[in-house]
Design a protein around this motif. Sequence first.
Motif, short mmCIF file in Angstrom:
data_model
loop_
_atom_site.label_atom_id
_atom_site.label_comp_id
_atom_site.label_asym_id
_atom_site.label_seq_id
_atom_site.Cartn_x
_atom_site.Cartn_y
_atom_site.Cartn_z
N ALA A 266 40.29 -18.76 -42.11
CA ALA A 266 38.90 -18.27 -41.74
C ALA A 266 38.72 -16.58 -41.73
O ALA A 266 39.80 -16.09 -41.26
CB ALA A 266 38.65 -18.51 -40.35
N ARG A 267 37.82 -16.22 -42.68
CA ARG A 267 37.59 -14.74 -42.60
C ARG A 267 36.37 -14.40 -41.71
O ARG A 267 36.33 -13.23 -41.17
CB ARG A 267 37.45 -14.05 -44.08
N MET B 250 34.25 -11.77 -36.08
CA MET B 250 33.75 -12.86 -35.13
C MET B 250 32.36 -12.59 -34.34
O MET B 250 32.01 -11.55 -34.23
CB MET B 250 34.69 -13.15 -33.86
N THR B 251 31.55 -13.60 -34.46
CA THR B 251 30.04 -13.37 -33.86
C THR B 251 30.09 -14.59 -32.94
O THR B 251 30.31 -15.78 -32.98
CB THR B 251 29.03 -13.79 -35.09
N PHE B 252 29.55 -14.15 -31.58
CA PHE B 252 29.32 -15.21 -30.54
C PHE B 252 27.99 -15.19 -30.16
O PHE B 252 27.37 -14.06 -30.21
CB PHE B 252 30.12 -14.89 -29.34
N CYS B 253 27.49 -16.41 -29.96
CA CYS B 253 25.93 -16.35 -29.44
C CYS B 253 25.92 -17.34 -28.24
O CYS B 253 26.42 -18.46 -28.45
CB CYS B 253 25.35 -16.89 -30.65
N LEU C 85 41.78 -18.27 -31.30
CA LEU C 85 41.24 -17.86 -32.48
C LEU C 85 41.70 -16.64 -33.00
O LEU C 85 42.05 -16.16 -34.34
CB LEU C 85 39.91 -18.10 -32.60
N ARG C 86 41.66 -15.66 -32.10
CA ARG C 86 42.26 -14.23 -32.61
C ARG C 86 43.58 -14.25 -32.93
O ARG C 86 44.05 -13.25 -33.77
CB ARG C 86 42.08 -13.41 -31.18
N LEU D 16 49.48 -22.19 -28.24
CA LEU D 16 49.67 -20.84 -28.13
C LEU D 16 51.22 -20.64 -27.98
O LEU D 16 51.96 -19.72 -28.65
CB LEU D 16 48.98 -19.92 -27.19
N LEU D 17 51.73 -21.47 -27.17
CA LEU D 17 53.16 -21.55 -26.99
C LEU D 17 54.01 -21.80 -27.88
O LEU D 17 55.01 -21.44 -28.40
CB LEU D 17 53.62 -22.44 -25.67
N LEU D 18 53.55 -22.94 -28.66
CA LEU D 18 54.30 -23.36 -29.98
C LEU D 18 54.28 -22.12 -30.82
O LEU D 18 55.31 -21.82 -31.50
CB LEU D 18 53.45 -24.42 -30.69
#
Length: 759
Positions: free
Chosen positions: A522-523, A550-553, A541-542, A508-510
């Motif tokens: 990715a869509r 996005m789907t989380f399970c 990822l965001r 994230l810093l890079l």
Amino acid sequence: MNEKQIEQQHVTETITLINLEKQLLSQQNKQAAQEMEQQSKETSAFKIRTGSNESFYESVVEYRQHEQELLIKYNSVATQEKRIKTLTTMSDSPYFARIDFKEENEVETLYLGIASLRNKDEETLVIDWRAPIANLYYEGELGEAYYESVDEQLQVELLLKRQFKIKEGQILSMVDTSEAINDDFLLEILDEASSSRMKNIVATIQKSQNQIIRDSQSKVMLIEGIAGSGKTSALLQRVAFILYHNRKWLESEQVLLFSPNHLFTDYISTVLPSLGESGIPTQTFRNYIEQLLPGLELKEEVNREELFLSGDENKIERLKSGLYLVKQMTRYTKAITEFGPLFRDLKLDGRIVVPKEKIRGWYQATNVQLPMYQRMVLLQTKLMNKLGGLQNEERKQSWVKEMVDIKIEEVFEANPDMDYTEEKEKSIRKKIAKQLVEKKFRKIERLIQNYRFINAQKQYLHFLQNVSPKILADKGITQEQWNDSLKELRQHLKNKEIPQEDAVLFFLLLKKLHPVDVLQKARYIFVDEMQDFSPAQVALLRQLYPKANMTFCGDLNQKVFGNETIVASINDLFPEQPVTRFQLTTSYRSTKEITDFANQFLAQEEQVETTARDGKLPTLVQSSKEGDTLNWLLKHLTETKEQAQYWRTAIICKHAEDCQDLYDKLPSTLHSEVQLIVDEDDFMKRSLIIIPAYLAKGLEFDRVFAWNVGAETFSTEQDKLVLYTICTRAMHELTLLANQQASQLVANQNANLVETIQL
């Protein structure tokens, strides 16, 4: 003929058509493959004509056209192969349901399968379960009903809903119902033996699962489900539905599916192919982040088993896997933008050719109105331009002249008939000198292209050093503990290693320091077992895919880490997007008796509902000697071998070392029949396995033996959740074996919920 005979005849005729289409496609596929091979040979032998401008452009156009034809062939072959795989699956069971309905006074009959099928007159024989009209089967009731087309709601009268169980082309059972799925039919399916791979559930999708699967509007979805509720199955059917629903523009490569480990990835690997969908990249987040940071190796993870069993949290890891440092990073990079990041000298053979002070000066001369990563692009361009001047200077160095003298002799020796002129020698010398210096500077060129003139590792350490002491204190971390962790991290980075929680923040810093290109676009992103996924990972990822759905399970009762969960941080992760939440509270995996028993390990508000599938009470086997318990287990396995020949059996231990110990104690004659799994990279190859609790998460077995549920082994609140995980792996039978005194967590169970055998 009776109704069943008529339906069997229809099955036979449908399979005949399937086999005919499969045969035709196989012939076309073979022919296309041969043509493609021939064209590939022609393409490799193709020469661009350079005699004149006209012939050059003609040959380029021809070549491009040739390439296009080849691409079309490739796509055609790939499409044919995908269809052949689907037809192969359908030839065993062409469909699983039938609906009859009246629309505008016309009665129609449709059969539902994993893919559509048409006859030679282009009449639909089988419709894809994902088609809008198929929703009549999942949610419609006999009488007035409707289905939604592209932009309208169509009213129909539903006349018949018939469910089939077909195997090897034979109807084993069929039933008419007014419900979504007839209870008897569902229970019959659930009573089947498990396999080493998860099966698709298109024939038994429940209304609550169907809403999850067919939701095409939600940008962010959260599925919380208890063990055995079909959440993973629903997630995978959702992947298949999304690919079908958006098939005109969505490629399978644009779907990213995360699973917790390789063992689980293998377990779910056949679900999507069984639905005719393949080529979807399923991977662990660890593999994913390794691809983003090719210069660093991910340090071996902390003991996941230990964290699962203890529920303890690592406070420093909790801080790094949460969102505080992710947010802090934006403020940090803004603060250093004016001065610039930490640069490194560009060196050639240990000699500094571009000092970092000069690089900083060039950076500070860029447009101050731009964000840092854009200024870095301008700096990169500046450095590449400077590289040309540096190479010109380098060609004047003595080592270049010495090497040119050697090379020029080699050129003339290799070409004795070459006409010699001073002009020609001068030209060749210049060319050789240019090549030598360019080769020498190639390393520096790559460093500049990859933004390696920034000392990113040192910058990341500097970021962590600037974390506020107040924040550390709030998180229960002393300054000494923090400094020790930085010292350890510094050593890891020297060794080209990085822990996973640091890898996320480092990347994230890079991304804030300079542009980062990620190959996969990715869509749609799907995360299974979300309880093992940290908020910082979702934040990454965001940032990489801001427009992706996005789907989380997951099941929070089977949480591995004592760290923050996505659920707790969902509003911070998606502040401007509504989150659609689903809860699945009915277990379809275990019998009522097993579910009732496992419920005792959960808080009252988390109690699980169950299907009406009945079975045996769980059994508790107690003995004062370990040898007696093991002998009972071996004898029981022998006595039930015939009865359980099609079942999959798991002996689940609390610790991996217990698994190894138990395996070592088995008679050597049994070792060829029992598979020991203590590594997440293993695959399930045998029907009888020994596996630790933390690796059994997400898997299911026909029967489970919980090994050594003694008073010393299981005693804490966290142990309740471990026992819950172990027990809910069982579909049909559950046996708990206690050496000496049984755990109070088990012994205190309601006597009506367990049968006890005292050896």
